[in-house]
Design an enzyme around this catalytic site. Sequence first.
Site, PDB file in Angstrom:
ATOM      1  N   THR A  40      17.866  29.194  15.341  1.00  0.00           N
ATOM      2  CA  THR A  40      17.432  30.195  16.317  1.00  0.00           C
ATOM      3  C   THR A  40      18.014  31.562  15.977  1.00  0.00           C
ATOM      4  O   THR A  40      19.031  31.668  15.279  1.00  0.00           O
ATOM      5  CB  THR A  40      17.871  29.829  17.744  1.00  0.00           C
ATOM      6  OG1 THR A  40      19.286  30.071  17.884  1.00  0.00           O
ATOM      7  CG2 THR A  40      17.557  28.388  18.086  1.00  0.00           C
ATOM      8  N   ASP A  41      17.387  32.586  16.498  1.00  0.00           N
ATOM      9  CA  ASP A  41      17.980  33.913  16.434  1.00  0.00           C
ATOM     10  C   ASP A  41      19.268  33.900  17.255  1.00  0.00           C
ATOM     11  O   ASP A  41      19.538  32.985  18.029  1.00  0.00           O
ATOM     12  CB  ASP A  41      16.994  34.968  16.942  1.00  0.00           C
ATOM     13  CG  ASP A  41      17.159  36.295  16.216  1.00  0.00           C
ATOM     14  OD1 ASP A  41      18.288  36.613  15.794  1.00  0.00           O
ATOM     15  OD2 ASP A  41      16.154  37.014  16.062  1.00  0.00           O
TER      16      ASP A  41
END
Length: 585
Positions: free
Chosen positions: A304-305
Amino acid sequence: MPSGKTTATYRDPHRPVDERVEDLLSRMTLEEKAGQLFHSMLSMNADGTFATDGPFVHAPTPELIEGRALTHFNLIGQYGVRETAQWVNRVQELAASTRLGIPVTLSTDPRHAFTDNPGASFNSGAFSAWPEPLGLAAIGDPALVERFGDTVRREYLAVGFRVALHPQIDLATEPRWSRQSGTFGSSAELTSELVRAYVRGLQGMRLGPDSVAAMVKHFPGGGPQKDGEDPHFAHGKEQIYPGGMREYHLQPFKAAVEAGCSQVMPYYGQPIGTDWEEVGFGFNRDVLTGLLRERLGFDGIVCTDWGLLTDAPVLGELFPARAWGAEHLTVAERAAKALDAGSDQFGGEQCPEVIVELVRSGRVTEERVDESVRRLLREKFTLGLFENPYVDPDQAEETVGADEFTALGEAAQRRSLTVLTNHGLLPQEGRPNLYVRGISEQAAAAYGNVVPDPVDADLAVLRLRTPHEERPGLFESFFHSGSLAFPEDELKEILRLLDAVPTLVCVNLERPAVLPEIAAKAAALVADFGASDTALLDVAFGRARAQGRLPFELPRSMAAVQASRPDVPDDTEDPVFPYGHGLNL
């Protein structure tokens, strides 16, 4: 039978990777498995020792590695080459001393260009300096991009970076969006071609001990943000497709997966008005499982970011989790939703106890955790980290910024310069009287006689940057957003100079500037995407050739920008310069 200790299967480099993965996985506690699911941040002291405080230090390095069993980190900040190599070795020594001795995988944001935004990239510092990806797109040469990727690989390997948090293959279709300088522009076709070359340069034909793993981002394509705002921030969370161009934005990621990219980062954006669930892509099962895993067949790591789970301080400000569409969920519920969606790892987070509790409560199965840990361990084995996690500080100093790499980067800077207009001004000859603004007088003195007043000049050279609106907060100030038009007072001052003396104007296009008046009055107008003063002057005086072509159009007005559709490439009415424009010089 020979005496002595039997080597664990996972320690034996002659065993197949899958066997080594399964052996190590069988030996891990739940807590050790949970630690693998976090890709956190580290910084270091200037002397190569562990940092104990600072804006990105949320816990001491030994606590993260020994206490929380984390083994994936990205290094924040710029430091000396030798000191970085020494720090990497200290990190790996600490990891080797843990129960299982799992080596650390170190990553970095881009470090080879001119942008300096601690939320996205660092300027080159000791590394070879190249144009931004937009500049590589302006050149449009896949062979050069592969050479660039190979240069990045060799410099990263020298200091111990094994994952590149790039390339960024979003499409620059919303002119106001702040992240365009890291892209290859608005063309899905060109971006697809260049990402294949980039991945080959970083990873080779297949991932191995001499590779740097490519984490392409931001799936399924950032860029079509409402009003061009960025989803790092709550006011920019909405991603929209009024032009129906969702598949267009997906094309580069198809190419990246076909090229064998090892990792994919989904974006923060919350899709609005589609058939996808209206939650950020890191939580979005429709996108990560349905689209990325099942339709595109990707079986690598999904990270994920940064900062989807917890609120955290960033540069002294409390920054809320980017849990768009999932703001109402607890940290544990967010983590469970992201795992259910298909995420393997949480970027910028360091709370493995949440995963442990999810498993013990029955909300997430240990088998689901194992699925992601397998992918993460497989990459470590494939990269050869268990055999050779250390680097040679002497070799690092010889490699990073080596003459070969520096020369390649400087040549690319010159090629990427894009001549938009030229009314007989370029190339210059002789040693004219030069008035310069926004450019080093010392650099200019090698080409002409620098004068303090434009009335005494034969030629003025003016360097400008794309306008942006000032935003509150230190972190947001690094993300240049809002209007692309020059403020009235600044424009008047620029036009006065253009009326006074023949002027070469060079505009750094981190976004598509609105500059019709400047284009009309400049004796020559050049776009740059990351180039030194010397690179510009070499082109201006005929010592090098500019070969760039615009990687996006330049709009005529902000009204045209506001009327355009953010998911449609080059969609403004009557642009001053169209996509692909550029003059031969």
